[in-house]
Design an enzyme around this catalytic site. Structure first.
Site, PDB file in Angstrom:
ATOM      1  N   LYS A  86     120.967  21.906   0.787  1.00  3.56           N
ATOM      2  CA  LYS A  86     119.902  20.902   0.683  1.00  3.56           C
ATOM      3  C   LYS A  86     118.940  20.964   1.884  1.00  3.56           C
ATOM      4  CE  LYS A  86     122.670  17.595  -2.062  1.00  3.56           C
ATOM      5  NZ  LYS A  86     121.854  17.165  -3.227  1.00  3.56           N
ATOM      6  N   LYS A 113     120.314  12.004   0.777  1.00  7.26           N
ATOM      7  CA  LYS A 113     121.168  12.705  -0.179  1.00  7.26           C
ATOM      8  C   LYS A 113     122.378  13.193   0.593  1.00  7.26           C
ATOM      9  CE  LYS A 113     117.674  15.536  -1.112  1.00  7.26           C
ATOM     10  NZ  LYS A 113     117.591  15.899  -2.523  1.00  7.26           N
ATOM     11  N   ARG A 114     123.420  13.705  -0.096  1.00  2.00           N
ATOM     12  CA  ARG A 114     124.541  14.268   0.635  1.00  2.00           C
ATOM     13  C   ARG A 114     124.045  15.330   1.614  1.00  2.00           C
ATOM     14  NH1 ARG A 114     129.835  12.836  -0.874  1.00  2.00           N
ATOM     15  NH2 ARG A 114     130.265  14.172   0.899  1.00  2.00           N
ATOM     16  N   THR A 170     118.511  14.126  -8.734  1.00  4.44           N
ATOM     17  CA  THR A 170     118.062  12.914  -9.412  1.00  4.44           C
ATOM     18  C   THR A 170     117.362  12.000  -8.408  1.00  4.44           C
ATOM     19  OG1 THR A 170     120.275  12.019  -9.077  1.00  4.44           O
ATOM     20  CG2 THR A 170     119.749  12.864 -11.284  1.00  4.44           C
ATOM     21  N   HIS A 202     127.253  21.578 -13.810  1.00  7.76           N
ATOM     22  CA  HIS A 202     126.467  20.956 -12.746  1.00  7.76           C
ATOM     23  C   HIS A 202     126.206  21.853 -11.546  1.00  7.76           C
ATOM     24  CE1 HIS A 202     126.071  16.678 -13.873  1.00  7.76           C
ATOM     25  NE2 HIS A 202     127.158  16.897 -14.585  1.00  7.76           N
ATOM     26  N   LYS A 252     113.976   9.317  -8.652  1.00  3.16           N
ATOM     27  CA  LYS A 252     113.884   7.924  -8.195  1.00  3.16           C
ATOM     28  C   LYS A 252     112.671   7.756  -7.271  1.00  3.16           C
ATOM     29  CE  LYS A 252     118.914   8.070  -8.056  1.00  3.16           C
ATOM     30  NZ  LYS A 252     120.050   8.250  -7.115  1.00  3.16           N
TER      31      LYS A 252
HETATM   32  C1  LIG Z   1     120.581   9.456  -6.564  1.00  9.91           C
HETATM   33  C2  LIG Z   1     121.690   9.492  -5.607  1.00  9.91           C
HETATM   34  C3  LIG Z   1     122.202  10.708  -5.160  1.00  9.91           C
HETATM   35  C4  LIG Z   1     121.648  12.039  -5.616  1.00  9.91           C
HETATM   36  O1  LIG Z   1     120.596  12.412  -4.774  1.00  9.91           O
HETATM   37  P1  LIG Z   1     120.004  13.906  -4.779  1.00  9.91           P
HETATM   38  O2  LIG Z   1     118.777  13.785  -3.934  1.00  9.91           O
HETATM   39  O3  LIG Z   1     119.666  14.211  -6.201  1.00  9.91           O
HETATM   40  O4  LIG Z   1     121.026  14.798  -4.220  1.00  9.91           O
HETATM   41  C5  LIG Z   1     123.227  10.693  -4.253  1.00  9.91           C
HETATM   42  N1  LIG Z   1     123.737   9.539  -3.791  1.00  9.91           N
HETATM   43  C6  LIG Z   1     123.259   8.340  -4.187  1.00  9.91           C
HETATM   44  C7  LIG Z   1     123.844   7.099  -3.616  1.00  9.91           C
HETATM   45  C8  LIG Z   1     122.223   8.273  -5.109  1.00  9.91           C
HETATM   46  O5  LIG Z   1     121.774   7.078  -5.520  1.00  9.91           O
END
Ligand SMILES: *Cc1c(COP(=O)(O)O)cnc(C)c1O
Length: 853
Positions: free
Chosen positions: A575, A569-570, A677, A378, A681
């Site tokens: 990022k 996101k985190r 991911t 990952h 979404k």
């Molecule tokens: C999808 C998701 C992530 C991952 O987000 P990225 O933009 O891919 O880093 C992190 N936290 C939650 C709660 C999510 O639903």
């Protein structure tokens, strides 16, 4: 009327339920189930039931309806063995369960109807009560949850194995602009979705020593005498597939002490000493580790990993034993996937169980181990690649260290034959890192023992081969492969975005829920002006919900008609939330300086948690909030710019945010985001992406077409070249007056009430060495944002691009990822479960559950 005569308290009348086997799916069945659980399980009468009581009662009633399917699946598998997928993951970020299970069963409306009988007119009031189990940090844990759901929907038998942390990821508050962490007490009010099975507990050892002996046939054997033990008690969470009878399971292990008291210590009067061991074992699963790559408390983390992996492997072996299947057939029955290196101790633990417990010979044990394990990488970030010092490892898992040395010896022997005299290759491939303090490299262990190693997006998988493991890839060209991540369209579209789902269903039918490629049919409407208007109006109505949420939680009124420009996101430097923040300041300056003609009105929304020990990430949160305070208080910004930081980003909040986004910010430094991911979404929900060529962005752009994607920034090669040439952030400041002005404003304390110290570490980081190339991409990013504004101002064009993003998101369903794994890596097949229910056979017989009305 007699005073003593009982009033009608809406008591259930035992024995009179129409649905005694609790499988019925009508509103009446759900109502009866709730009444029964209120009375018998919760000890409440309907009139005095709180919202939480109603949430619990509905959850139990829904859980009952999963049980028939869950148990039928277990029976069916026992009778008709197929390969089962064991998905080993230290994290499962499963999100709220009630709404999802209603969707899976197809009884959302029935449940809403039943709730009306209890005086609840909006089901959201009840769904909102649920606390989500935060058993993961972010993307990796959420991926595991999407994968389990897709496995069930595709009717593939599977168990997710993980840890039942008592405290998951912290809850985030924002105080004076800073992140404050609060412990997550997800279990405090009771969590109705798990079923403990203490009868299936497993023992796990730690520490101690090994000794050799000869067995009764005179063979040389080793046994491990651990110094301490913990007991793992499985807690099962049913995972139902969408409108099928397959109900897979998530099996989470909780650590108990072996004995509640040490009776010897107790009798000798040492009461506190006696409970000490209990306290020790029970801290094992207390808390989820943050993903901040610090070395603190690492011993406990290795203990957690070994604990859940050992329990899980023992559980798999036990299931074979119970069915009388010889251990040699283990790989025919279990495909074991390692989600990152966190469960990679499985390599040594499975060898130990096969050699020391099952008394197999090395070659046979190794053949089994390598036939059933596969590993997903990952990350390429060096600080995230797990390594354990030999001292720590040997003192905690002495037998495993011996086995790892032997695995390594045999492996290096092979390498030596291929590369005679090449000590460099041996050093680089060895499981033992000898460059500093000697350490076990878990990624090497996992790679050597796995039949497949995959990255999580095409670009990332290439980088795994070329940059991370070039010599392994050379040694085993067929072992390395790609499986691009995906997300489940059930939770992230059907459940999270009912308005858009309704429009999709009206337009192309509801086949997309199971087969996301069907969204392509939308392309027929890409030039239909009336439809595009409808599309835009739907998006606007979804955004109104988030507008209310923002007002409730931050007090800021935002305009739902403005562009919702979202980065959730985190928080991590790679990022690059700070790149986005700088861009916001530049937009602010343009408005201030009267240079903002044509700039689209925006609401820039951030959300995300920073690891508690990651000072720079926490400062970035403070920085964003500092900007928000200034921007939102300035009348010049009215109708043009708003900045929002949403606290406590988690799955539940994600379900509100992704559907409301117009623009998805995916702006990581190229080469550093393995897949992402969140980007998927957003795309499904019709957001356009502004992004770098990183992770799955590459494939998103390929699918949607470059006209429908706002690309900017240096490529992976471009970044590598900058690094080689010697990157000087100052060159970019010198070349851009706008960047200079932006940085000056921060330096003068404009976003910190005149405090010139607060953001100094951030500025020094950017101006000094800028490790994530923020300044190098700043100009290109601003230009891309101008293109975004321009597109927004041509609304039919924007709506068309939005529609095409949804239409072309089919590839990013986790169903596609799971089919990929099942066919190419696990060789696992679908196994539909038929339910015959004794009591009300007509209703639940056959595979197909009633479709939602
Ligand atoms: C999808 C998701 C992530 C991952 O987000 P990225 O933009 O891919 O880093 C992190 N936290 C939650 C709660 C999510 O639903």
């Amino acid at each position: 009327m007699n005073d003593h005569q009982p009033r009608n308290l809406s008591l259930p009348t035992p024995g009179c339920f129409a649905d005694p086997d609790r499988s019925g799916l009508t509103a009446t069945d759900v109502f009866d189930g709730m009444t029964e659980h209120l009375f018998y399980t919760l000890g409440k009468l309907a009139p005095s039931a709180s919202r939480h009581d109603l949430y619990m009662a509905l959850s139990y009633a829904v859980r009952d309806r999963l049980m028939t399917r869950y148990l039928a699946g277990i029976e069916a598998i026992a009778a008709n063995p197929k390969r089962i997928v064991a998905y080993l993951s230290a994290e499962f970020l499963i999100g709220p369960q009630l709404g999802n299970n209603l969707l899976m069963l197809g009884i959302q409306e029935e449940a809403a109807e039943a709730l009306k009988q209890f005086g609840i007119n909006d089901i959201e009031e009840i769904l909102d009560v649920e606390e989500e189990p935060g058993l993961g940090n972010g993307g990796l844990g959420r991926l595991a949850a999407c994968f389990l759901e897709s496995l069930a929907t595709l009717e593939i038998p599977a168990t997710g194995y993980g840890i039942r942390y008592e405290f998951g990821i912290f809850d985030q508050l924002i105080r004076d602009g800073w992140q404050v962490e609060i412990t997550d007490k997800w279990l405090k009010a009771g969590w109705p979705w798990e079923i403990p099975h203490p009868d299936q507990a497993c023992f796990v050892g730690f520490g101690g020593h090994t000794e050799s002996y000869r067995d009764h046939q005179g063979a040389y054997r080793v046994r491990w005498i651990p110094a301490e033990h913990a007991i793992g008690v499985p807690h099962d969470v049913p995972v139902l597939g969408y409108r099928v009878n397959t109900c897979d399971r998530l099996r989470l292990w909780r650590a108990d002490a072996t004995e509640s008291f040490d009776f010897y210590a107790f009798n000798s009067g040492d009461y506190y000493g006696a409970v000490e061991e209990k306290v020790g074992s029970e801290t094992l699963c207390k808390v989820l580790y943050p993903n901040d790559g610090t070395a603190k408390g690492r011993q406990l983390r290795l203990k957690q990993q070994h604990f859940f992996v050992s329990c899980s492997l023992q559980d798999m072996i036990r299931s074979l034993d119970a069915r009388g299947i010889p251990i040699q057939e283990f790989p025919d029955h279990w495909a074991v996937q390692l989600n990152d290196t966190h469960p990679s101790i499985a390599v040594a633990e499975l060898m130990r169980l096969l050699l020391d417990d099952k008394h197999l010979e090395w070659e046979a044990a190794w053949a089994i181990t390598t036939a059933c394990l596969s590993y997903t990488n990952h990350t390429l970030l060096p600080e995230a690649l797990e390594k354990w010092g030999l001292d720590l490892f040997g003192s905690l898992l002495p037998r495993h260290l011996e086995l790892i040395f032997e695995i390594n010896r045999r492996f290096l022997q092979q390498v030596r034959l291929r590369h005679p005299g090449n000590e460099g290759v041996l050093r680089r491939l060895s499981i033992i890192d000898e460059t500093g303090e000697k350490a076990v490299r878990m990624a090497h262990l996992a790679t050597i023992a796995s039949h497949h190693v995959n990255g999580v997006a095409a670009l990332h998988s290439d980088l795994v081969k070329q940059e991370l493991f070039p010599e392994f890839a050379n040694h085993w060209p067929d072992k390395f492969t790609n499986v691009t991540n995906g997300v489940t369209p059930r939770r992230w579209l059907a459940l999270a975005n009912p308005q858009l789902s309704a429009l999709l269903n009206e337009t192309i039918g509801d086949g997309w829920v199971r087969n996301l490629e069907e969204l392509r049919q939308l392309e027929r409407y890409a030039d239909d002006g009336g439809f595009l208007e409808n599309w835009g109006a739907t998006k606007l109505s979804v955004k109104r919900h988030l507008t209310h949420y923002i007002h409730r939680h931050t007090g800021v009124l935002v305009d739902p008609a403005s562009m919702f420009d979202v980065q959730v996101k985190r928080i991590h430097e790679y990022k690059r939330q700070h790149l986005n923040a700088l861009q916001v300041i530049a937009q602010y300056l343009r408005i201030k300086n009267g240079l903002a003609d044509g700039q689209a009105p925006r609401t820039v929304i951030f959300g995300g948690k920073a690891a508690p020990g990651y000072a720079m990430a926490k400062l970035i949160i403070r920085f964003i909030n500092g900007i928000a305070d200034v921007v939102n208080a300035d009348p010049d910004m009215d109708g043009r710019l708003r900045v929002i930081f949403l606290a406590d980003y988690n799955v539940k909040l994600g379900e509100r945010v992704y559907p409301s986004a117009d623009l998805s910010e995916q702006i990581s430094t190229a080469g550093l985001e393995a897949s992402g991911t969140g980007n998927m979404k957003f795309m499904m929900n019709g957001a356009l992406t502004i992004g770098t060529l990183d992770g799955a962005n590459v494939e998103i752009r390929e699918e949607v077409g470059d006209d429908n994607f706002f690309l900017f920034g240096r490529t992976t090669e471009g970044i590598a070249r900058l690094r080689e040439e010697g990157y000087r952030p100052w060159d970019h400041i010198d070349a851009s007056p706008e960047l200079r002005e932006t940085l000056n404003l921060i330096e003068y304390g404009h976003f910190s009430n005149g405090d010139t110290e607060l953001f100094r570490p951030l500025l020094e980081n950017l101006i000094g060495h800028d490790p994530f190339f923020v300044l190098a991409d700043f100009k290109a990013y601003l230009e891309a944002q101008e293109a975004v504004s321009k597109a927004w101002n041509d609304r039919p064009l924007w709506n068309r691009m939005s529609l095409l993003n949804t239409a072309r998101s089919g590839k990013f369903s986790s169903d596609r990822s799971i089919r990929d794994y099942a066919e190419r890596i696990w060789r696992a097949e679908t196994f539909p479960v038929t339910i015959t229910c004794q009591i009300d056979e007509a209703q639940v017989k056959g595979r197909q559950l009633p479709a939602p009305q």
